[in-house]
Design a protein around this motif. Structure first.
Motif, PDB file in Angstrom:
ATOM      1  N   LEU A 160      29.578  41.866  44.041  1.00 37.63           N
ATOM      2  CA  LEU A 160      30.223  40.776  43.291  1.00 37.63           C
ATOM      3  C   LEU A 160      30.315  39.580  44.226  1.00 37.63           C
ATOM      4  O   LEU A 160      31.031  39.612  45.229  1.00 37.63           O
ATOM      5  N   PHE A 161      29.539  38.545  43.921  1.00 35.43           N
ATOM      6  CA  PHE A 161      29.581  37.309  44.698  1.00 35.43           C
ATOM      7  C   PHE A 161      30.579  36.377  44.026  1.00 35.43           C
ATOM      8  O   PHE A 161      30.358  35.939  42.889  1.00 35.43           O
ATOM      9  N   ALA A 162      31.672  36.067  44.709  1.00 38.39           N
ATOM     10  CA  ALA A 162      32.728  35.248  44.117  1.00 38.39           C
ATOM     11  C   ALA A 162      32.747  33.871  44.769  1.00 38.39           C
ATOM     12  O   ALA A 162      33.058  33.734  45.946  1.00 38.39           O
ATOM     13  N   ASP A 163      32.378  32.870  43.990  1.00 39.96           N
ATOM     14  CA  ASP A 163      32.397  31.479  44.443  1.00 39.96           C
ATOM     15  C   ASP A 163      33.761  30.916  44.043  1.00 39.96           C
ATOM     16  O   ASP A 163      34.035  30.711  42.865  1.00 39.96           O
ATOM     17  N   GLU A 164      34.624  30.706  45.039  1.00 39.62           N
ATOM     18  CA  GLU A 164      36.000  30.281  44.745  1.00 39.62           C
ATOM     19  C   GLU A 164      36.297  28.916  45.368  1.00 39.62           C
ATOM     20  O   GLU A 164      37.366  28.669  45.932  1.00 39.62           O
ATOM     21  N   ALA A 165      35.329  28.028  45.231  1.00 39.85           N
ATOM     22  CA  ALA A 165      35.430  26.693  45.826  1.00 39.85           C
ATOM     23  C   ALA A 165      36.640  25.910  45.309  1.00 39.85           C
ATOM     24  O   ALA A 165      37.168  25.047  45.995  1.00 39.85           O
ATOM     25  N   TYR A 166      37.086  26.255  44.089  1.00 41.38           N
ATOM     26  CA  TYR A 166      38.138  25.463  43.435  1.00 41.38           C
ATOM     27  C   TYR A 166      39.454  26.231  43.348  1.00 41.38           C
ATOM     28  O   TYR A 166      40.293  25.933  42.499  1.00 41.38           O
ATOM     29  N   ARG A 167      39.621  27.225  44.221  1.00 39.80           N
ATOM     30  CA  ARG A 167      40.762  28.150  44.170  1.00 39.80           C
ATOM     31  C   ARG A 167      42.105  27.455  43.952  1.00 39.80           C
ATOM     32  O   ARG A 167      42.937  27.918  43.163  1.00 39.80           O
ATOM     33  N   GLU A 168      42.352  26.362  44.644  1.00 37.81           N
ATOM     34  CA  GLU A 168      43.670  25.716  44.590  1.00 37.81           C
ATOM     35  C   GLU A 168      43.913  24.935  43.302  1.00 37.81           C
ATOM     36  O   GLU A 168      45.044  24.572  42.999  1.00 37.81           O
ATOM     37  N   PHE A 169      42.836  24.651  42.583  1.00 41.04           N
ATOM     38  CA  PHE A 169      42.978  23.763  41.431  1.00 41.04           C
ATOM     39  C   PHE A 169      43.058  24.585  40.143  1.00 41.04           C
ATOM     40  O   PHE A 169      42.099  24.694  39.389  1.00 41.04           O
ATOM     41  N   CYS A 170      44.232  25.189  39.930  1.00 38.90           N
ATOM     42  CA  CYS A 170      44.500  25.985  38.728  1.00 38.90           C
ATOM     43  C   CYS A 170      45.712  25.383  38.032  1.00 38.90           C
ATOM     44  O   CYS A 170      46.745  25.168  38.656  1.00 38.90           O
ATOM     45  N   TYR A 171      45.553  25.126  36.720  1.00 34.03           N
ATOM     46  CA  TYR A 171      46.607  24.417  35.989  1.00 34.03           C
ATOM     47  C   TYR A 171      47.305  25.317  34.983  1.00 34.03           C
ATOM     48  O   TYR A 171      48.369  24.979  34.475  1.00 34.03           O
TER      49      TYR A 171
ATOM     50  N   GLY B 284      35.294  24.958  33.982  1.00 36.00           N
ATOM     51  CA  GLY B 284      36.720  24.854  34.281  1.00 36.00           C
ATOM     52  C   GLY B 284      37.496  26.106  33.912  1.00 36.00           C
ATOM     53  O   GLY B 284      38.718  26.166  34.106  1.00 36.00           O
ATOM     54  N   TYR B 285      36.803  27.127  33.406  1.00 34.79           N
ATOM     55  CA  TYR B 285      37.499  28.339  32.971  1.00 34.79           C
ATOM     56  C   TYR B 285      38.093  29.083  34.167  1.00 34.79           C
ATOM     57  O   TYR B 285      37.449  29.247  35.205  1.00 34.79           O
ATOM     58  N   LEU B 286      39.353  29.529  33.999  1.00 29.40           N
ATOM     59  CA  LEU B 286      40.018  30.323  35.041  1.00 29.40           C
ATOM     60  C   LEU B 286      40.050  31.775  34.589  1.00 29.40           C
ATOM     61  O   LEU B 286      40.681  32.110  33.586  1.00 29.40           O
ATOM     62  N   TYR B 287      39.347  32.642  35.298  1.00 28.83           N
ATOM     63  CA  TYR B 287      39.273  34.055  34.915  1.00 28.83           C
ATOM     64  C   TYR B 287      40.618  34.731  35.183  1.00 28.83           C
ATOM     65  O   TYR B 287      41.252  34.515  36.222  1.00 28.83           O
ATOM     66  N   SER B 288      41.026  35.557  34.236  1.00 26.55           N
ATOM     67  CA  SER B 288      42.307  36.254  34.359  1.00 26.55           C
ATOM     68  C   SER B 288      42.153  37.489  35.246  1.00 26.55           C
ATOM     69  O   SER B 288      41.042  37.941  35.539  1.00 26.55           O
ATOM     70  N   LYS B 289      43.310  38.043  35.635  1.00 24.03           N
ATOM     71  CA  LYS B 289      43.308  39.301  36.390  1.00 24.03           C
ATOM     72  C   LYS B 289      42.577  40.388  35.594  1.00 24.03           C
ATOM     73  O   LYS B 289      41.798  41.162  36.162  1.00 24.03           O
ATOM     74  N   GLU B 290      42.799  40.402  34.283  1.00 26.03           N
ATOM     75  CA  GLU B 290      42.181  41.441  33.451  1.00 26.03           C
ATOM     76  C   GLU B 290      40.645  41.290  33.464  1.00 26.03           C
ATOM     77  O   GLU B 290      39.911  42.272  33.542  1.00 26.03           O
ATOM     78  N   GLU B 291      40.186  40.051  33.388  1.00 25.04           N
ATOM     79  CA  GLU B 291      38.737  39.836  33.419  1.00 25.04           C
ATOM     80  C   GLU B 291      38.153  40.247  34.774  1.00 25.04           C
ATOM     81  O   GLU B 291      37.059  40.820  34.851  1.00 25.04           O
TER      82      GLU B 291
ATOM     83  N   GLY C  72      48.363  29.298  34.728  1.00 22.56           N
ATOM     84  CA  GLY C  72      48.366  30.607  35.387  1.00 22.56           C
ATOM     85  C   GLY C  72      47.961  30.494  36.849  1.00 22.56           C
ATOM     86  O   GLY C  72      47.757  29.390  37.371  1.00 22.56           O
ATOM     87  N   THR C  73      47.827  31.641  37.499  1.00 22.10           N
ATOM     88  CA  THR C  73      47.511  31.641  38.921  1.00 22.10           C
ATOM     89  C   THR C  73      46.128  32.218  39.146  1.00 22.10           C
ATOM     90  O   THR C  73      45.556  32.890  38.281  1.00 22.10           O
ATOM     91  N   HIS C  74      45.611  31.921  40.319  1.00 24.79           N
ATOM     92  CA  HIS C  74      44.274  32.376  40.660  1.00 24.79           C
ATOM     93  C   HIS C  74      44.297  33.830  41.110  1.00 24.79           C
ATOM     94  O   HIS C  74      45.093  34.211  41.955  1.00 24.79           O
ATOM     95  N   PHE C  75      43.415  34.625  40.547  1.00 20.03           N
ATOM     96  CA  PHE C  75      43.254  36.001  41.003  1.00 20.03           C
ATOM     97  C   PHE C  75      41.884  36.097  41.673  1.00 20.03           C
ATOM     98  O   PHE C  75      40.837  36.001  41.025  1.00 20.03           O
TER      99      PHE C  75
END
Lengths: 399, 399
Positions: free
Chosen positions: B201-212, B179-186, B214-217
């Protein structure tokens, strides 16, 4: 420092020989040319209404993952279907796949390691090459010949091709691209080979119902080879349901089923909506295939007659599927098929064919051969044959 | 003589750690026990009606193969969707896949050869292991820790793990299972690593909309790494559409797109009906995600509160997705999760959890951790937490 590179596997992956001419066809259409598509096995037969209605009238509220092996209700329904074609299996011996494609890939992955070999009579369905590259498997082709209608190569050819790395034989029956229908005797020959050398027999029977000469003898009808035989099946052609992406991996080999289940679990589940279509298809009236088969048979009769009436063209009479292979008096099938799209038209029409070279494993074979998919109605086939006849008269590379 | 054997790859293929407890759950249900399924990411949220209606009201007559890259109309529609999340791509940079699963497999196959290495922060989505085995790729895991909420491991850990065989890093953001949301800095840290070592960089963003929090980067928001970044996406969780089996492989790297198209052509096309669903989903009202997100957030708040209120239980607050990882005062998560199903019930109810061991690449890690998918409503979550609380009181292996 490492480089940002494509994998060797990616480089080796073959482009689709059937689809590579598509840009030329698109350009022809932009020039106002009507293109008859005999190049690809997309049937023009309508998907049966009850099959589409089952999807349209479905009343679930969540489109959930199905069981990784497919919905139990569908697998149980498929047992009924197979009973009708005298194949006795239970639903635990069926793993629903994403099209026949995935069944083939699962077979290669579960039975063969990188460097292992699979024997396939050529010409063969070109995408076997792709799945082999994905699995790191080497395809060893033995040649069947247009002169004897693409019958199974002699047993000696198999024996010569078998090495300690050979793990399986793939047979497509009735055959894509040749339309050849293997006899019971030929299937028994294959049985003797797989027993003697302890090989798997992967049987792609996508076109089972479309047999015009004699009856279909399934690999699953062979006795005493339960652990060896894998049936790779699909609803794509049977019910004109290519976009459903629903197939099946079927075997009585328990260890192999358990292994393939692990591959099935990794990708979670096969398509849910397509499974609804597939389940409904089993309940189609018994005369459904009579009607479609009669249509395909009339087309086959027409296309074979038209081809053999052309000067120096030879087309053996295919016993099944909806493909015919023809030998043409041309220098190079790839050039010819491209020329048909780029430089030729007759009454603003032309025809798109699949060069046979892409179906042979042996480089250089099939240069005078093309595959024709009779997936258009009789009028369209006549018009396409008119184009081909004219084209052969004026093609600069005719021999 | 060769033997009829399963491939080494078949033996190495891992069974699903999430599904392996299923027989125990089935047995519990047969004994009349109600089982709360927090073990698997199958949302209980209904598939939006307009999405299912698009399938039900579709009026085509032949369920044809689509373009191997997916329907052009769908890819063009997806460009609109990505624009809304500030990802600027064109439709030729999208290849529609059979679920996110196939996008991951295509990435592994096209970018890595057998023996190459991919770095993944652990714990990670267990099926990455399966796709790695299929592609012959070695997963090198670097550990993120529950004590700091599963943040990105320090850059030194990546540097130590990188070898000449390293070709890619996989990041799942927001993360399954943590459930961790990576920050822009990360994400910028990851950018510096992939640039320095020329990695994908393979980015699996299946859960993009479900951020509680901050926002998704997105990885696609990173500048100057167009050739490096691959977005692996899916409609499964976003629209509660898991059974549609529709995902996407997206990159601005032209050579990689051309390579993946060859893999896409081999399997002909992605599911047609699921694509209709996916296309309709893009037109859902803008508040659709507000509603589902609010529901998931309430569930997260409840489950985290309930877990941390239990004696000696620690659950970091997950910033996104619909998973929480909890550390429990137990000897062995696998034993505990099986015991919950086999030997425990509270008011004829119990709870099914996923032992975290299956999400770690490093043997021995995660033995006190479980993953909880909050895919049930608030009442069910409360009841499930009641069961878990009681279970921890009486579990024989508590520590």
């Amino acid at each position: 420092m490492t480089q940002l590179t494509i994998s060797k596997r990616g480089h080796h992956m073959p482009p689709s020989p059937i689809r590579k001419l598509v840009p030329y066809a698109e350009a022809a259409k932009r020039r106002g040319i009507k293109v008859y598509h005999l190049n690809i096995g997309q049937p023009d037969i309508e998907t049966p209404k009850p099959v589409l209605d089952a999807v349209r009238h479905s009343d679930f509220r969540i489109l959930e993952y199905s069981h990784s092996a497919g919905n139990e209700s569908y697998r149980k329904k498929l047992v009924e279907y197979y009973k009708k074609v005298c194949i006795d299996i239970n639903y635990n011996q069926i793993i629903i796949t994403t099209g026949g494609s995935e069944a083939i890939l699962f077979g290669f992955m579960a039975c063969l390691d990188a460097g292992d070999e699979v024997i396939i009579p050529e010409p063969f369905y070109a995408n076997y090459n792709g799945f082999a590259v994905e699995a790191g498997v080497n395809v060893v082709s033995i040649t069947s010949r247009i002169e004897n209608g693409f019958a199974l190569p002699p047993i000696d050819d198999f024996e010569k091709a078998i090495t300690p790395k050979t793990k399986a034989i793939v047979i497509c029956n009735p055959n894509n691209p040749t339309g050849y229908l293997y006899s019971k005797e030929e299937m028994e020959t294959l049985k003797s080979i797989i027993l003697k050398h302890n090989l798997y027999l992967f049987a792609d029977e996508a076109y089972r119902e479309f047999c015009y000469e004699g009856t279909h003898f399934s690999a699953m009808h062979l006795q005493g080879v339960n652990d060896h035989v894998v049936l790779m099946d699909t609803i794509s052609k049977r019910y004109s349901c290519c976009g459903g992406r629903v197939g099946a991996f079927i075997t009585r080999n328990k260890e192999l089923l358990d292994t393939v289940m692990k591959f099935a679990q990794a990708r979670l589940s096969p398509p849910g909506l397509g499974q609804i279509a597939g389940e409904a298809a089993v309940d189609l009236p018994d005369n459904y295939f009579d009607i479609t088969k009669a249509e395909y048979k009339a087309r086959r009769n027409l296309i074979v007659k038209r081809l053999n009436a052309m000067h120096n063209v030879f087309c053996p009479n295919p016993g099944g599927a909806f493909y015919a292979m023809a030998k043409l008096p041309i220098d190079d099938a790839d050039k010819f098929c491209q020329w048909l799209l780029e430089d030729f038209h007759y009454n603003d029409q032309t025809v798109m064919l699949a060069p046979a070279t892409g179906f042979y494993g042996t480089t250089g074979l099939g240069k005078q051969e093309v595959r024709l998919a009779y997936v258009l109605n009789l009028d369209a086939i006549n018009a396409a044959m008119d184009c081909l006849e004219k084209a052969l008269e004026v093609y600069p590379g005719k021999v």
